[in-house]
Design a protein around this motif. Structure first.
Motif, PDB file in Angstrom:
ATOM      1  N   ILE A  62      18.966  -2.217  25.929  1.00  0.00           N
ATOM      2  CA  ILE A  62      18.775  -3.044  24.734  1.00  0.00           C
ATOM      3  C   ILE A  62      17.296  -3.402  24.581  1.00  0.00           C
ATOM      4  O   ILE A  62      16.732  -3.339  23.483  1.00  0.00           O
ATOM      5  N   GLU A  63      16.664  -3.758  25.697  1.00  0.00           N
ATOM      6  CA  GLU A  63      15.235  -4.104  25.647  1.00  0.00           C
ATOM      7  C   GLU A  63      14.407  -2.908  25.188  1.00  0.00           C
ATOM      8  O   GLU A  63      13.506  -3.043  24.353  1.00  0.00           O
ATOM      9  N   ARG A  64      14.723  -1.737  25.713  1.00  0.00           N
ATOM     10  CA  ARG A  64      13.975  -0.541  25.325  1.00  0.00           C
ATOM     11  C   ARG A  64      14.138  -0.257  23.833  1.00  0.00           C
ATOM     12  O   ARG A  64      13.174   0.070  23.136  1.00  0.00           O
ATOM     13  N   ASN A  67      12.377  -3.123  21.627  1.00  0.00           N
ATOM     14  CA  ASN A  67      10.912  -3.075  21.679  1.00  0.00           C
ATOM     15  C   ASN A  67      10.365  -1.693  21.328  1.00  0.00           C
ATOM     16  O   ASN A  67       9.151  -1.491  21.366  1.00  0.00           O
ATOM     17  N   LEU A  68      11.268  -0.765  20.979  1.00  0.00           N
ATOM     18  CA  LEU A  68      10.886   0.622  20.678  1.00  0.00           C
ATOM     19  C   LEU A  68       9.961   1.180  21.763  1.00  0.00           C
ATOM     20  O   LEU A  68       8.912   1.774  21.486  1.00  0.00           O
ATOM     21  N   ASN A  69      10.390   0.980  22.996  1.00  0.00           N
ATOM     22  CA  ASN A  69       9.675   1.521  24.153  1.00  0.00           C
ATOM     23  C   ASN A  69      10.176   2.939  24.393  1.00  0.00           C
ATOM     24  O   ASN A  69      11.152   3.164  25.099  1.00  0.00           O
ATOM     25  N   TYR A  70       9.518   3.897  23.764  1.00  0.00           N
ATOM     26  CA  TYR A  70      10.004   5.270  23.765  1.00  0.00           C
ATOM     27  C   TYR A  70      10.020   5.888  25.165  1.00  0.00           C
ATOM     28  O   TYR A  70       9.171   5.568  26.008  1.00  0.00           O
ATOM     29  N   PHE A  71      10.985   6.769  25.385  1.00  0.00           N
ATOM     30  CA  PHE A  71      11.078   7.492  26.648  1.00  0.00           C
ATOM     31  C   PHE A  71       9.927   8.486  26.765  1.00  0.00           C
ATOM     32  O   PHE A  71       9.457   9.041  25.769  1.00  0.00           O
ATOM     33  N   LEU A 108      17.046   6.272  20.263  1.00  0.00           N
ATOM     34  CA  LEU A 108      16.381   4.972  20.452  1.00  0.00           C
ATOM     35  C   LEU A 108      15.985   4.365  19.107  1.00  0.00           C
ATOM     36  O   LEU A 108      16.227   3.184  18.843  1.00  0.00           O
ATOM     37  N   LYS A 109      15.395   5.176  18.259  1.00  0.00           N
ATOM     38  CA  LYS A 109      14.969   4.708  16.942  1.00  0.00           C
ATOM     39  C   LYS A 109      16.170   4.260  16.106  1.00  0.00           C
ATOM     40  O   LYS A 109      16.147   3.201  15.465  1.00  0.00           O
TER      41      LYS A 109
END
Length: 316
Positions: A62-64, A67-71, A108-109
């Protein structure tokens, strides 16, 4: 005469209707409920990153997403001819690293957009037991059949889970303050951990969730899936052949209890219309070329078209 103890469930003060946008996350029981939402054509997304059982890994994904913390390639590893990521389920693993990375970041997006616009987020926790990668100390969502000697197994404390749940709520409120969060505990028994260990695991989850829902936040709700299975359905005839997972009868019953408390009564007639169409689509005729079946299909198509006018998101 009553032959079961029925759990009282208060009506939700923010019930689900056909305008609601739902995101369901968590264990395999989240998949069971997600299939019900999909069957009745609610606006629902279930486990975009696959089944995830423990609270820490659910918070991490959820955090990723929020925060749109891309892989990146650093988040991937190669094992048994496939590329994997410890934060997601093996269903997403791919043979090609670039395709895998592209797919993860596309999901993710989309998940960020879904969490931002959701009216209800349902999180189903399965276990307090976690596996830590020895090389980094990181808690993984899925071991991907990597040898067990590469992990340390631990049980999360009530305090750790409570902090995790609070972090999860804070993250959701960061982008969606009006979203309602429904916590539930999976009724699936994790007996591979042991009988006593499974009970400890569920007890830690229940205790932490109960502490959280007593916080003065009107957005938090609790639905007692685990308690319904344990108390109202206290019999092995409500389990699948493995005696661990609820069977279809149990899932249908828990869904009915969910509808009674969490879905507006006005949606019932629409759900019946949708179910009628779904059953018609699933029907396999003896004589598919007959006039009567052709008329049946025409009538079915007209009903589906009428519903789609009222609810453009519905596709049959």
């Amino acid at each position: 005469m009553n032959f079961t103890t029925k759990i009282p469930i208060a009506k939700s003060n923010a019930p689900i209707d056909y305008s609601s946008r739902i995101v369901s996350l968590g264990s395999c029981f989240a998949e069971n409920m997600g299939e019900k939402f999909d069957f009745f054509k609610f606006q629902n997304t279930t486990n975009p990153f696959g089944i995830i059982f423990n609270p820490i890994s659910i918070e991490t994904i959820i955090e990723r997403a929020i925060n749109l913390n891309y892989f990146t390639e650093d988040d991937l590893f190669f094992h048994n001819e496939l590329w994997h990521c410890y934060e997601v389920h093996s269903d997403l693993s791919r043979e090609n690293k670039e395709d895998f990375l592209l797919n993860l970041n596309q999901i993710l997006k989309e998940t960020n957009q879904q969490l931002t616009s959701a009216t209800h987020i349902i999180i189903t926790y399965g276990t307090s037991w976690v596996y830590k990668l020895k090389s980094s100390g990181t808690i993984v969502a899925n071991c991907h059949k990597v040898p067990q000697n590469q992990f340390d197994k631990e049980i999360l404390s009530v305090e750790e889970i409570e902090k995790c749940l609070q972090n999860t709520l804070d993250l959701i409120q960061k982008i969606n303050q009006n979203c309602n969060v429904i916590f539930t505990i999976s009724p699936v028994r994790h007996l591979k951990d042991g009988f006593v260990e499974n009970q400890r695991s569920k007890a830690h989850l229940i205790t932490a969730v109960q502490k959280i829902i007593n916080y003065p936040l009107s957005i938090i709700h609790y639905f007692p899936s685990f308690e319904i299975q344990m108390d109202e359905l206290r019999d092995y005839r409500f389990y699948a052949q493995d005696m661990l997972h609820p069977n279809s009868v149990a899932i249908d019953y828990i869904w009915e209890r969910f509808c009674e408390s969490t879905i507006v009564e006005e949606a019932t007639s629409i759900m019946q219309e949708v179910a009628s169409i779904q059953k018609g689509i699933a029907h396999r005729p003896f004589h598919p070329q007959s006039i009567s079946h052709t008329n049946f299909l025409q009538n079915l198509s007209e009903k589906a078209a009428q519903l789609k006018v009222r609810f453009p998101f519905m596709n049959f």
